[in-house]
Design a protein around this motif. Structure first.
Motif, PDB file in Angstrom:
ATOM      1  N   GLY A  59       0.692  -0.937  -0.354  1.00 60.48           N
ATOM      2  CA  GLY A  59      -0.208  -0.326  -0.232  1.00 60.48           C
ATOM      3  C   GLY A  59       0.504   0.914  -0.103  1.00 60.48           C
ATOM      4  N   TYR A  60       1.882   1.290   0.756  1.00 49.87           N
ATOM      5  CA  TYR A  60       3.298   2.339   0.922  1.00 49.87           C
ATOM      6  C   TYR A  60       3.609   2.326  -0.299  1.00 49.87           C
ATOM      7  CZ  TYR A  60       0.313   3.389   4.646  1.00 49.87           C
ATOM      8  OH  TYR A  60      -0.590   3.754   5.610  1.00 49.87           O
ATOM      9  N   LEU A  61       4.164   0.901  -0.941  1.00 48.40           N
ATOM     10  CA  LEU A  61       5.178   0.811  -1.887  1.00 48.40           C
ATOM     11  C   LEU A  61       4.834   2.168  -3.233  1.00 48.40           C
ATOM     12  CD1 LEU A  61       7.557  -0.932  -2.763  1.00 48.40           C
ATOM     13  CD2 LEU A  61       6.482  -2.124  -3.372  1.00 48.40           C
ATOM     14  N   ASP A  62       3.639   2.202  -3.756  1.00 46.85           N
ATOM     15  CA  ASP A  62       3.157   3.082  -4.947  1.00 46.85           C
ATOM     16  C   ASP A  62       3.450   4.139  -4.353  1.00 46.85           C
ATOM     17  OD1 ASP A  62       1.383   3.578  -2.647  1.00 46.85           O
ATOM     18  OD2 ASP A  62      -0.154   3.588  -4.607  1.00 46.85           O
ATOM     19  N   ASP A  63       3.676   4.541  -3.059  1.00 47.66           N
ATOM     20  CA  ASP A  63       3.664   6.087  -3.282  1.00 47.66           C
ATOM     21  C   ASP A  63       5.243   6.788  -2.848  1.00 47.66           C
ATOM     22  OD1 ASP A  63       0.807   6.846  -2.290  1.00 47.66           O
ATOM     23  OD2 ASP A  63       1.439   6.189  -0.371  1.00 47.66           O
ATOM     24  N   LEU A  64       5.578   5.187  -1.987  1.00 48.62           N
ATOM     25  CA  LEU A  64       6.891   4.788  -2.168  1.00 48.62           C
ATOM     26  C   LEU A  64       7.947   5.603  -3.849  1.00 48.62           C
ATOM     27  CD1 LEU A  64       8.149   3.740   1.697  1.00 48.62           C
ATOM     28  CD2 LEU A  64       8.045   5.701   0.733  1.00 48.62           C
ATOM     29  N   VAL A  65       8.040   5.057  -5.181  1.00 50.39           N
ATOM     30  CA  VAL A  65       8.380   3.887  -5.726  1.00 50.39           C
ATOM     31  C   VAL A  65       7.133   5.274  -6.856  1.00 50.39           C
ATOM     32  CG1 VAL A  65       8.372   2.607  -7.741  1.00 50.39           C
ATOM     33  CG2 VAL A  65       8.377   2.059  -4.704  1.00 50.39           C
ATOM     34  N   LEU A  66       6.310   5.160  -7.395  1.00 46.47           N
ATOM     35  CA  LEU A  66       5.304   5.684  -8.457  1.00 46.47           C
ATOM     36  C   LEU A  66       5.828   7.768  -8.416  1.00 46.47           C
ATOM     37  CD1 LEU A  66       2.317   4.221  -8.650  1.00 46.47           C
ATOM     38  CD2 LEU A  66       4.387   4.037 -10.301  1.00 46.47           C
ATOM     39  N   ILE A  67       5.641   7.579  -7.358  1.00 48.93           N
ATOM     40  CA  ILE A  67       5.209   9.371  -7.191  1.00 48.93           C
ATOM     41  C   ILE A  67       7.146  10.230  -7.459  1.00 48.93           C
ATOM     42  CG2 ILE A  67       4.925  10.862  -5.756  1.00 48.93           C
ATOM     43  CD1 ILE A  67       2.751  10.183  -4.658  1.00 48.93           C
ATOM     44  N   PRO A  68       7.734   9.294  -6.143  1.00 43.73           N
ATOM     45  CA  PRO A  68       9.309   9.760  -6.767  1.00 43.73           C
ATOM     46  C   PRO A  68       9.708   9.639  -8.070  1.00 43.73           C
ATOM     47  CG  PRO A  68       9.205   8.449  -4.728  1.00 43.73           C
ATOM     48  CD  PRO A  68       8.106   8.565  -5.586  1.00 43.73           C
ATOM     49  N   SER A  69       9.158   8.634  -9.035  1.00 46.52           N
ATOM     50  CA  SER A  69       9.678   7.999 -10.366  1.00 46.52           C
ATOM     51  C   SER A  69       8.800   8.951 -11.133  1.00 46.52           C
ATOM     52  CB  SER A  69       9.340   6.450 -10.581  1.00 46.52           C
ATOM     53  OG  SER A  69       9.958   6.102  -9.883  1.00 46.52           O
ATOM     54  N   GLY A  70       7.588   9.556 -11.134  1.00 48.28           N
ATOM     55  CA  GLY A  70       6.760  10.455 -11.430  1.00 48.28           C
ATOM     56  C   GLY A  70       7.492  11.774 -11.406  1.00 48.28           C
ATOM     57  N   ILE A  71       7.978  12.609 -10.361  1.00 46.26           N
ATOM     58  CA  ILE A  71       8.690  13.496 -10.766  1.00 46.26           C
ATOM     59  C   ILE A  71      10.276  13.695 -11.290  1.00 46.26           C
ATOM     60  CG2 ILE A  71       9.616  14.746  -8.922  1.00 46.26           C
ATOM     61  CD1 ILE A  71       7.556  14.495  -6.873  1.00 46.26           C
ATOM     62  N   ALA A  72      10.692  12.405 -11.203  1.00 50.42           N
ATOM     63  CA  ALA A  72      12.042  12.329 -11.825  1.00 50.42           C
ATOM     64  C   ALA A  72      11.558  12.657 -13.421  1.00 50.42           C
ATOM     65  CB  ALA A  72      12.876  10.832 -11.798  1.00 50.42           C
ATOM     66  N   LEU A  73      10.461  12.015 -14.212  1.00 47.05           N
ATOM     67  CA  LEU A  73      10.518  11.872 -15.166  1.00 47.05           C
ATOM     68  C   LEU A  73       9.433  13.102 -15.333  1.00 47.05           C
ATOM     69  CD1 LEU A  73      10.323  10.210 -17.951  1.00 47.05           C
ATOM     70  CD2 LEU A  73       8.190   9.732 -17.562  1.00 47.05           C
ATOM     71  N   ALA A  74       8.759  13.943 -14.490  1.00 45.17           N
ATOM     72  CA  ALA A  74       8.233  15.368 -15.268  1.00 45.17           C
ATOM     73  C   ALA A  74       9.879  16.090 -15.044  1.00 45.17           C
ATOM     74  CB  ALA A  74       7.426  15.406 -14.335  1.00 45.17           C
TER      75      ALA A  74
END
Length: 126
Positions: A59-74
Motif C-alpha cells: 500500500g505504501y510502496l506505490d507512494d514510495l516508488v510511483l510518485i518519486p519516479s513520476g516526479i523524476a520523469l517530469a
C-alpha cells in the motif's frame, strides 16, 4: 536509512512537487511535460491510490516508488531553464510565506489588543 534522512527526503519530495506545479503553470513548459506533471500532481494529491494503503507494505510502496519516479520523469521532460526559474520562484515564495506568517501574528496580536481594550472599556475585565 534513519528517521532524519526520511524526513529530509519527504521535505525534498514535497518541495519538488510544488516546483513541479509551478513548472506545470509555466508557459514555456512543453505540453507533454504539462500533461505528465498534471498526472503526477493529481496522483500525489489524490486520496485514491493505485494500491490502497491498507494493504500491508504494498500500500505504501506505490507512494514510495510511483510518485518519486513520476516526479523524476517530469523533471526530465521540463526544460532546464524552466525548472531553474521555478526553483527560484519557490525559494522566493518561501521567504514571502515567512513574512506573511509574521504579518499574520502581528495582526492577530493587534486584534487581541483591540478586543482587550473593548472588554476593559465595558468593565468586563479589570
Amino acid at each position: 536509512m534513519n528517521l532524519e534522512e526520511l524526513k529530509r527526503k519527504a521535505e525534498e519530495l514535497s518541495k519538488n512537487l510544488y516546483i513541479l506545479y509551478l513548472a506545470y503553470k509555466h508557459p514555456k513548459t512543453p505540453i507533454i511535460a504539462k500533461l505528465w506533471a498534471g498526472i503526477v500532481i493529481a496522483y500525489a494529491l489524490s486520496p485514491v491510490d493505485l494500491i490502497p494503503d491498507f494493504i500491508p507494505v504494498l500500500g505504501y510502496l506505490d507512494d514510495l516508488v510511483l510518485i518519486p519516479s513520476g516526479i523524476a520523469l517530469a523533471i526530465k521532460l521540463i526544460p532546464k531553464e524552466v525548472w531553474e526559474e521555478c526553483k527560484e520562484k519557490e525559494a522566493d515564495m518561501k521567504d514571502a510565506k515567512k513574512k506573511g506568517i509574521i504579518a499574520g501574528i502581528i495582526i492577530a496580536l493587534l486584534w487581541a489588543y483591540i478586543v482587550y481594550l473593548i472588554l476593559k472599556f465595558m468593565n468586563i475585565i479589570r
